[in-house]
Design a protein around this motif. Structure first.
Motif, PDB file in Angstrom:
ATOM      1  N   GLY A 287       0.812  -1.209   0.000  1.00  0.00           N
ATOM      2  CA  GLY A 287       0.000   0.000   0.000  1.00  0.00           C
ATOM      3  C   GLY A 287       0.844   1.257   0.000  1.00  0.00           C
ATOM      4  O   GLY A 287       1.930   1.292   0.592  1.00  0.00           O
ATOM      5  N   ARG A 288       0.356   2.291  -0.672  1.00  0.00           N
ATOM      6  CA  ARG A 288       1.131   3.518  -0.843  1.00  0.00           C
ATOM      7  C   ARG A 288       1.333   4.269   0.475  1.00  0.00           C
ATOM      8  O   ARG A 288       2.394   4.843   0.713  1.00  0.00           O
ATOM      9  CB  ARG A 288       0.460   4.454  -1.848  1.00  0.00           C
ATOM     10  N   ARG A 289       0.308   4.282   1.339  1.00  0.00           N
ATOM     11  CA  ARG A 289       0.413   5.034   2.595  1.00  0.00           C
ATOM     12  C   ARG A 289       1.476   4.444   3.509  1.00  0.00           C
ATOM     13  O   ARG A 289       2.303   5.165   4.074  1.00  0.00           O
ATOM     14  CB  ARG A 289      -0.949   5.069   3.294  1.00  0.00           C
ATOM     15  N   LEU A 290       1.441   3.126   3.670  1.00  0.00           N
ATOM     16  CA  LEU A 290       2.447   2.461   4.504  1.00  0.00           C
ATOM     17  C   LEU A 290       3.841   2.675   3.943  1.00  0.00           C
ATOM     18  O   LEU A 290       4.798   2.963   4.685  1.00  0.00           O
ATOM     19  CB  LEU A 290       2.136   0.959   4.589  1.00  0.00           C
ATOM     20  N   ALA A 291       3.986   2.557   2.625  1.00  0.00           N
ATOM     21  CA  ALA A 291       5.293   2.723   1.999  1.00  0.00           C
ATOM     22  C   ALA A 291       5.825   4.140   2.179  1.00  0.00           C
ATOM     23  O   ALA A 291       7.025   4.337   2.394  1.00  0.00           O
ATOM     24  CB  ALA A 291       5.210   2.384   0.507  1.00  0.00           C
ATOM     25  N   LEU A 292       4.938   5.143   2.111  1.00  0.00           N
ATOM     26  CA  LEU A 292       5.373   6.537   2.241  1.00  0.00           C
ATOM     27  C   LEU A 292       5.973   6.804   3.624  1.00  0.00           C
ATOM     28  O   LEU A 292       6.926   7.575   3.746  1.00  0.00           O
ATOM     29  CB  LEU A 292       4.191   7.479   2.005  1.00  0.00           C
ATOM     30  N   VAL A 293       5.440   6.177   4.649  1.00  0.00           N
ATOM     31  CA  VAL A 293       5.967   6.350   6.000  1.00  0.00           C
ATOM     32  C   VAL A 293       7.182   5.448   6.245  1.00  0.00           C
ATOM     33  O   VAL A 293       8.165   5.857   6.871  1.00  0.00           O
ATOM     34  CB  VAL A 293       4.867   6.058   7.049  1.00  0.00           C
ATOM     35  N   ALA A 294       7.114   4.231   5.733  1.00  0.00           N
ATOM     36  CA  ALA A 294       8.187   3.270   5.985  1.00  0.00           C
ATOM     37  C   ALA A 294       9.512   3.692   5.355  1.00  0.00           C
ATOM     38  O   ALA A 294      10.578   3.500   5.952  1.00  0.00           O
ATOM     39  CB  ALA A 294       7.784   1.889   5.462  1.00  0.00           C
ATOM     40  N   SER A 295       9.448   4.291   4.170  1.00  0.00           N
ATOM     41  CA  SER A 295      10.681   4.632   3.452  1.00  0.00           C
ATOM     42  C   SER A 295      11.579   5.606   4.234  1.00  0.00           C
ATOM     43  O   SER A 295      12.757   5.306   4.473  1.00  0.00           O
ATOM     44  CB  SER A 295      10.341   5.201   2.073  1.00  0.00           C
ATOM     45  N   PRO A 296      11.087   6.792   4.668  1.00  0.00           N
ATOM     46  CA  PRO A 296      11.970   7.671   5.441  1.00  0.00           C
ATOM     47  C   PRO A 296      12.338   7.114   6.809  1.00  0.00           C
ATOM     48  O   PRO A 296      13.428   7.408   7.327  1.00  0.00           O
ATOM     49  CB  PRO A 296      11.167   8.973   5.571  1.00  0.00           C
ATOM     50  N   ALA A 297      11.458   6.281   7.398  1.00  0.00           N
ATOM     51  CA  ALA A 297      11.775   5.674   8.693  1.00  0.00           C
ATOM     52  C   ALA A 297      12.970   4.722   8.568  1.00  0.00           C
ATOM     53  O   ALA A 297      13.898   4.754   9.387  1.00  0.00           O
ATOM     54  CB  ALA A 297      10.553   4.936   9.239  1.00  0.00           C
ATOM     55  N   ILE A 298      12.944   3.892   7.531  1.00  0.00           N
ATOM     56  CA  ILE A 298      14.055   2.962   7.301  1.00  0.00           C
ATOM     57  C   ILE A 298      15.327   3.733   6.954  1.00  0.00           C
ATOM     58  O   ILE A 298      16.424   3.403   7.426  1.00  0.00           O
ATOM     59  CB  ILE A 298      13.694   1.958   6.193  1.00  0.00           C
ATOM     60  N   TYR A 299      15.170   4.782   6.136  1.00  0.00           N
ATOM     61  CA  TYR A 299      16.339   5.577   5.761  1.00  0.00           C
ATOM     62  C   TYR A 299      16.978   6.237   6.989  1.00  0.00           C
ATOM     63  O   TYR A 299      18.206   6.258   7.127  1.00  0.00           O
ATOM     64  CB  TYR A 299      15.955   6.650   4.735  1.00  0.00           C
ATOM     65  N   LEU A 300      16.162   6.770   7.881  1.00  0.00           N
ATOM     66  CA  LEU A 300      16.677   7.395   9.102  1.00  0.00           C
ATOM     67  C   LEU A 300      17.460   6.390   9.936  1.00  0.00           C
ATOM     68  O   LEU A 300      18.576   6.688  10.419  1.00  0.00           O
ATOM     69  CB  LEU A 300      15.522   7.973   9.914  1.00  0.00           C
ATOM     70  N   ALA A 301      16.907   5.193  10.089  1.00  0.00           N
ATOM     71  CA  ALA A 301      17.581   4.158  10.883  1.00  0.00           C
ATOM     72  C   ALA A 301      18.922   3.772  10.268  1.00  0.00           C
ATOM     73  O   ALA A 301      19.934   3.635  10.978  1.00  0.00           O
ATOM     74  CB  ALA A 301      16.679   2.929  11.008  1.00  0.00           C
ATOM     75  N   THR A 302      18.961   3.626   8.942  1.00  0.00           N
ATOM     76  CA  THR A 302      20.212   3.218   8.290  1.00  0.00           C
ATOM     77  C   THR A 302      21.250   4.343   8.305  1.00  0.00           C
ATOM     78  O   THR A 302      22.450   4.071   8.356  1.00  0.00           O
ATOM     79  CB  THR A 302      19.952   2.776   6.843  1.00  0.00           C
ATOM     80  N   THR A 303      20.799   5.603   8.278  1.00  0.00           N
ATOM     81  CA  THR A 303      21.733   6.733   8.370  1.00  0.00           C
ATOM     82  C   THR A 303      22.414   6.752   9.729  1.00  0.00           C
ATOM     83  O   THR A 303      23.629   6.958   9.833  1.00  0.00           O
ATOM     84  CB  THR A 303      20.997   8.068   8.137  1.00  0.00           C
ATOM     85  N   LEU A 304      21.640   6.542  10.776  1.00  0.00           N
ATOM     86  CA  LEU A 304      22.198   6.497  12.125  1.00  0.00           C
ATOM     87  C   LEU A 304      23.150   5.319  12.279  1.00  0.00           C
ATOM     88  O   LEU A 304      24.195   5.421  12.939  1.00  0.00           O
ATOM     89  CB  LEU A 304      21.076   6.419  13.159  1.00  0.00           C
ATOM     90  N   LEU A 305      22.815   4.205  11.643  1.00  0.00           N
ATOM     91  CA  LEU A 305      23.678   3.033  11.688  1.00  0.00           C
ATOM     92  C   LEU A 305      25.001   3.308  10.983  1.00  0.00           C
ATOM     93  O   LEU A 305      26.073   2.940  11.482  1.00  0.00           O
ATOM     94  CB  LEU A 305      22.959   1.847  11.030  1.00  0.00           C
ATOM     95  N   LEU A 306      24.937   3.980   9.838  1.00  0.00           N
ATOM     96  CA  LEU A 306      26.154   4.327   9.100  1.00  0.00           C
ATOM     97  C   LEU A 306      27.029   5.263   9.915  1.00  0.00           C
ATOM     98  O   LEU A 306      28.261   5.170   9.891  1.00  0.00           O
ATOM     99  CB  LEU A 306      25.771   4.985   7.766  1.00  0.00           C
ATOM    100  N   CYS A 307      26.405   6.161  10.648  1.00  0.00           N
ATOM    101  CA  CYS A 307      27.133   7.119  11.478  1.00  0.00           C
ATOM    102  C   CYS A 307      27.952   6.417  12.558  1.00  0.00           C
ATOM    103  O   CYS A 307      29.029   6.879  12.929  1.00  0.00           O
ATOM    104  CB  CYS A 307      26.138   8.092  12.119  1.00  0.00           C
ATOM    105  N   MET A 308      27.450   5.294  13.065  1.00  0.00           N
ATOM    106  CA  MET A 308      28.107   4.589  14.167  1.00  0.00           C
ATOM    107  C   MET A 308      29.136   3.568  13.710  1.00  0.00           C
ATOM    108  O   MET A 308      29.865   3.008  14.523  1.00  0.00           O
ATOM    109  CB  MET A 308      27.049   3.885  15.028  1.00  0.00           C
ATOM    110  N   SER A 309      29.192   3.309  12.407  1.00  0.00           N
ATOM    111  CA  SER A 309      30.059   2.241  11.896  1.00  0.00           C
ATOM    112  C   SER A 309      31.526   2.627  11.974  1.00  0.00           C
ATOM    113  O   SER A 309      31.898   3.764  11.696  1.00  0.00           O
ATOM    114  CB  SER A 309      29.679   1.897  10.458  1.00  0.00           C
ATOM    115  N   GLU A 310      32.355   1.656  12.351  1.00  0.00           N
ATOM    116  CA  GLU A 310      33.794   1.881  12.466  1.00  0.00           C
ATOM    117  C   GLU A 310      34.594   0.850  11.667  1.00  0.00           C
ATOM    118  O   GLU A 310      35.423   1.207  10.851  1.00  0.00           O
ATOM    119  CB  GLU A 310      34.209   1.841  13.944  1.00  0.00           C
ATOM    120  N   SER A 311      34.346  -0.434  11.905  1.00  0.00           N
ATOM    121  CA  SER A 311      35.090  -1.468  11.191  1.00  0.00           C
ATOM    122  C   SER A 311      34.664  -1.513   9.726  1.00  0.00           C
ATOM    123  O   SER A 311      33.580  -1.050   9.361  1.00  0.00           O
ATOM    124  CB  SER A 311      34.850  -2.830  11.843  1.00  0.00           C
TER     125      SER A 311
END
Length: 402
Positions: A287-311
């Motif tokens: 569904g379009r509504r769920l996807a519209l919210v899920a996309s930036p939520a997942i992107y935010l989580a992965t950005t924070l994960l990239l920020c913490m990466s060291e190895s």
């Protein structure tokens, strides 16, 4: 959305594409979009080399990114009008030919920052026309049920340019120099023109009625549609805050030199290709509504994960997830707005292309300011802040559209 094929023709074409596994029309359109993605993104991979060659700082050299995106954003409505009024195939051929000519100054040794930036303005206009023609064709070729997947398939050309084109551009830059990338883009555009002429069927022009401007104004006055477009602006701005300087950010983590840089963009590009496909499936199935919210939520989580990466393993694993999330928003937003049923497809595509490139330009500027005033390590924080705003806007858009 204007002239379309008959149901019988469309059904037989879709059936044959299912049997063969590949719709060659969509493949040609994806290749056309590939060269626009290469033109836009290759300078991100070689930006330090461009800055050193021109004798300017990296933040100053980023004008070749921001001027491209600003021009792209403002020309996209005009490109949509041209696509709406004229036969798409000759328009696409003309745009790719102009693209080839506009890359000549990039390939000329001795041209400075001003001439290079000026040529990027013409390149951006050509790229806007190519992209809008390609997506408009894809929407007409696909059934409504597969619309998001058709858009995502065309946008695979952009993420594919990161997977194949940018790593190759990095190697060309190290072996020959960054100006040779301009020659490569000219050669690719010649091949693409031939493919469009030989493989793409004629798609009729739209109605000649002078309603296009009114339809555009109606789109921009619609609060629900504009909120969804703002999701694109904020999402892409957050992405390009970091992505515009990804080479320098990776270098700060210890990954520098042609081998690491080529691998960096190959990982990101392949992940982006997967993300585009998954986004189209998510939008069509969940569904379009769920996807519209899920996309930036997942992107935010992965950005924070990239920020913490060291190895190195953690860094490239998080980079892969980040790249997958990065290229999800365009087919989702376009399909979400189309489902509202308030604007023709050409209007939605043109407005979304404008929104995306406003985000690209804004993100490049924000990232440049952060680098100039602080250092490269703060870029993921700026990206996460804009992604949070995109998520909040998506939630508001979905809630207000009920």
């Amino acid at each position: 959305m204007g002239q379309s094929w008959g149901k019988k023709d469309r059904a037989s074409t879709e059936q044959s594409s299912i049997v063969s596994g590949v719709d060659t029309r969509i493949l040609v359109l994806s290749i056309a979009v590939f060269i626009t993605g290469l033109a836009e993104n290759v300078f991100i991979g070689v930006l330090p080399a461009v800055a050193a060659s021109l004798g300017v700082s990296e933040s100053e050299a980023s004008i070749v990114i921001s001027v491209f995106s600003v021009t792209y954003a403002f020309f996209a409505p005009i490109a949509a009008l041209i696509s709406y009024r004229f036969n798409v195939k000759p328009t696409l051929v003309a745009a790719i030919s102009i693209f080839a000519g506009s890359n000549v100054p990039v390939a000329i040794t001795g041209s400075g920052l001003f001439l290079t930036a000026a040529s990027r303005i013409i390149t951006a206009m050509a790229c806007a026309q190519i992209s809008i023609c390609a997506v408009s064709c894809a929407v007409q070729f696909a059934s409504e049920r597969h619309r998001a997947r058709a858009i995502a398939a065309v946008y695979l050309g952009i993420s594919g340019s990161l997977f194949l084109g940018v790593p190759l551009g990095v190697w060309i830059t190290y072996l020959i120099g960054w100006r040779a990338v301009g020659l490569a883009m000219i050669g690719l555009s010649v091949v693409t023109v031939w493919l469009v002429i030989v493989r793409l069927p004629n798609v009729g022009s739209r109605s000649k009625r002078s309603l296009f401007g009114k339809l555009y104004l109606a789109h921009f006055r619609d609060r629900h549609q504009m909120m969804a477009q703002c999701v694109s602006i904020l999402f892409i701005a957050g992405h390009f805050t970091l992505f515009s300087y990804l080479t320098s950010y990776a270098a700060s983590k210890g990954f520098f030199g042609p081998h690491w840089e080529a691998f960096l963009y190959a990982v990101f590009g392949s992940s982006g290709m997967a993300g585009g496909v998954l986004a189209g499936i998510l939008s069509d199935v969940a569904g379009r509504r769920l996807a519209l919210v899920a996309s930036p939520a997942i992107y935010l989580a992965t950005t924070l994960l990239l920020c913490m990466s060291e190895s190195s393993i953690f860094f490239f694993a998080s980079l892969s997830m980040w790249g997958c999330a990065s290229w999800s928003i365009s087919p989702i937003v376009q399909s979400y707005i189309a489902d509202l049923g308030r604007s023709p497809g050409d209007i939605i595509i043109g407005a979304n292309v404008t929104a995306m490139h406003m985000g690209v330009a804004g993100g490049a500027v924000v990232g440049g300011r952060l680098m100039a005033n602080y250092d490269v390590s703060v870029l993921p924080i700026g990206a996460a802040g804009l992604a949070t705003m995109a998520l909040a806007t998506a939630i508001l858009s979905v809630r207000s559209s009920h």
